[in-house]
Each structure stands twice: as structure tokens, then as C-alpha cells.
Design an enzyme around this catalytic site. Structure first.
Site, PDB file in Angstrom:
ATOM      1  N   HIS A  98     -24.204 -31.808  -2.943  1.00  0.00           N
ATOM      2  CA  HIS A  98     -25.072 -31.433  -2.001  1.00  0.00           C
ATOM      3  C   HIS A  98     -26.393 -31.376  -2.069  1.00  0.00           C
ATOM      4  O   HIS A  98     -27.562 -31.308  -1.264  1.00  0.00           O
ATOM      5  CB  HIS A  98     -24.621 -29.785  -1.828  1.00  0.00           C
ATOM      6  N   SER A 129     -29.809 -28.693   4.259  1.00  0.00           N
ATOM      7  CA  SER A 129     -28.753 -27.805   4.244  1.00  0.00           C
ATOM      8  C   SER A 129     -29.016 -26.852   5.497  1.00  0.00           C
ATOM      9  O   SER A 129     -28.999 -27.384   6.698  1.00  0.00           O
ATOM     10  CB  SER A 129     -28.538 -26.917   2.939  1.00  0.00           C
TER      11      SER A 129
END
Length: 252
Positions: A229, A96
Site C-alpha cells: 500500500h 489512498s
């Protein structure tokens, strides 16, 4: 150069020192994350790979330090901490926000003549793929809702008011760093890039992850996993196996 003795830097954590390893892997956490997130990765790769986990200011044992809320400043501060560890081939893994930071660190390392053997970009769109995001401007409830929706932090932890007061400033600062980042067009990396992404990631589509290939002349591949994610929480064995394969084939 000779590597730093363990524990001399607040930035670098070496959970499982591997002095005989041919390569080092520097792991950079996601927004709100900490070095300890990579303890299992370090354990799994040792002693084949010497894993270093980065601890950003403003969390855990560095919670009394001021957070750094721009990617550029984080990269500028981190690179001098990494240079003493470049006596062995160095690779970077970032998830991320950590992937964007890894990219900027790689740029700075290459400018200093150090070309990482690999950059593993996980759960993040390519630097050139911009989205207008303002999660860091939300109130505390809005920020907590975002983190819960991504399954990035344990819900029980988020329900503890005392812990929340400690972690929210770091989460907000990191989100600001990630969301205000703007890619400055420039030379491509010589570092090979290996992108990893979940097929249901609301923060990075497969095509946005594929765009990482535009940022390197050193080779590119993309691996897509089932998940969102934080796909890597469930897919860790596959991701670690992929990292090991790349580093054992390139390290020497």
C-alpha cells in the site's frame, strides 16, 4: 486570479515556493497523514513544479480543530482554498484516501470551470470500485494494528502513548471518511487520470486501479510498482519522475 501569499491558509502548505514554475501540484495525504509527508516531493520537484501540500483539520498544528469525517465535506471545504491558486495550471496528487478526495475535488473544480491538467491517483481503487470496510469501527488496538500492517506510520510513533492520543482521532476520522465514501454516478472528468499502484497492495488491486480509466474522457494510464500500500515510500524517485514528466509536457 492571483495566488494567496504563503501561509494565509491553514489548509495549504508551500514548503518550497516556486514562482517561476509553469504548473502547480496539490498533494493530498492518506488517512492519518499530514502535509509534511509531501515535503520530500516538494523539494524534489522545485523549482520546476510549485508544490502545495494540504493539511487536513485535526492533526499537527490543526489538532485542536474538529476532524472532518466525510470525503464530500472535505472536498467542499478544500475547493474554496484552492481556487485562489488556479492562476496557473493545477494538478492533483492523492495517495489512498487522498486519491478519492482528489477525484471529488477535481469534480468540483471542473464544475467551476477549472479543469486540472492531471489527477494522479495513488494506492487507491477507482471511486466506482466499492468494498465494505469497517476499520474505523474497531477499537484503538484494532485501528493501530491496521495502520501497522500497511506500514503507513512508523511503529515507534505508534508505541508512544502520548502521541497516539493525538493522532488516533485523526486516523479514525480519515478511515471513516474513506470507508463510508460512496461514488455517485455522474459525468466523467475531463481531467486526465494517471493511476499508480503497488502490485501487492491489499487496499487496491491492479484491476481496481485500472478502473480509474472509466472516470475520465481526458486520457488514462496506469503504472504498477513493486510493493504494497505504501509502495511509494520505496519507489518515490520513480513516482516523482513520472509526475515531473507529465507536468513538464502538459504545463505551459
Amino acid at each position: 486570479m492571483t495566488a494567496n501569499p504563503t501561509g494565509t491558509s491553514l489548509w495549504i502548505r508551500q514548503f518550497h515556493p516556486a514562482p517561476t514554475a509553469a504548473t502547480r501540484l496539490v498533494c493530498l495525504p492518506h488517512a492519518g497523514g499530514s502535509a509534511s509527508y509531501y515535503f520530500p516531493v516538494s523539494k524534489a520537484l522545485s523549482p520546476t513544479v510549485d508544490v502545495l501540500a494540504v493539511q487536513y483539520p485535526g492533526r499537527q498544528d490543526r489538532r485542536n480543530e474538529k476532524c472532518i469525517d466525510t470525503i464530500g465535506e472535505l472536498a467542499d471545504a478544500l475547493v474554496p482554498e484552492l481556487l485562489p491558486w488556479t492562476d496557473k495550471p493545477l494538478a492533483l496528487f492523492g495517495h489512498s484516501m487522498g486519491a478519492t478526495l482528489a477525484f471529488e475535488v477535481a469534480l468540483r473544480l471542473e464544475q467551476k470551470g477549472v479543469v486540472p491538467v492531471a489527477l494522479f491517483a495513488s494506492g487507491r481503487r477507482a471511486p466506482s470500485c466499492h468494498r465494505d470496510e469497517t476499520v474505523h469501527l474497531r477499537d484503538d488496538d484494532g485501528l493501530i494494528a491496521e495502520v501497522k500492517s500497511l506500514s503507513g506510520t512508523d511503529s515507534q510513533l505508534l508505541g508512544d502513548d502520548e502521541i497516539l492520543r493525538m493522532v488516533l482521532p485523526a486516523i479514525r476520522s480519515d478511515y471513516k471518511a474513506a470507508e463510508t465514501y460512496r461514488y455517485t454516478p455522474g459525468p466523467q472528468l475531463a481531467t486526465p487520470i494517471h493511476a499508480h499502484v503497488g502490485d501487492d497492495d491489499p487496499k487496491a488491486t491492479v484491476e481496481e486501479a485500472r478502473a480509474w480509466g472509466e472516470h475520465t474522457t481526458g486520457g488514462f494510464d496506469l503504472q504498477v510498482y513493486s510493493g504494497g500500500h505504501f509502495y511509494l515510500n520505496d519507489q518515490a524517485p520513480r513516482v516523482i519522475a513520472s509526475i515531473r514528466q507529465v507536468l513538464t509536457s502538459q504545463g505551459s
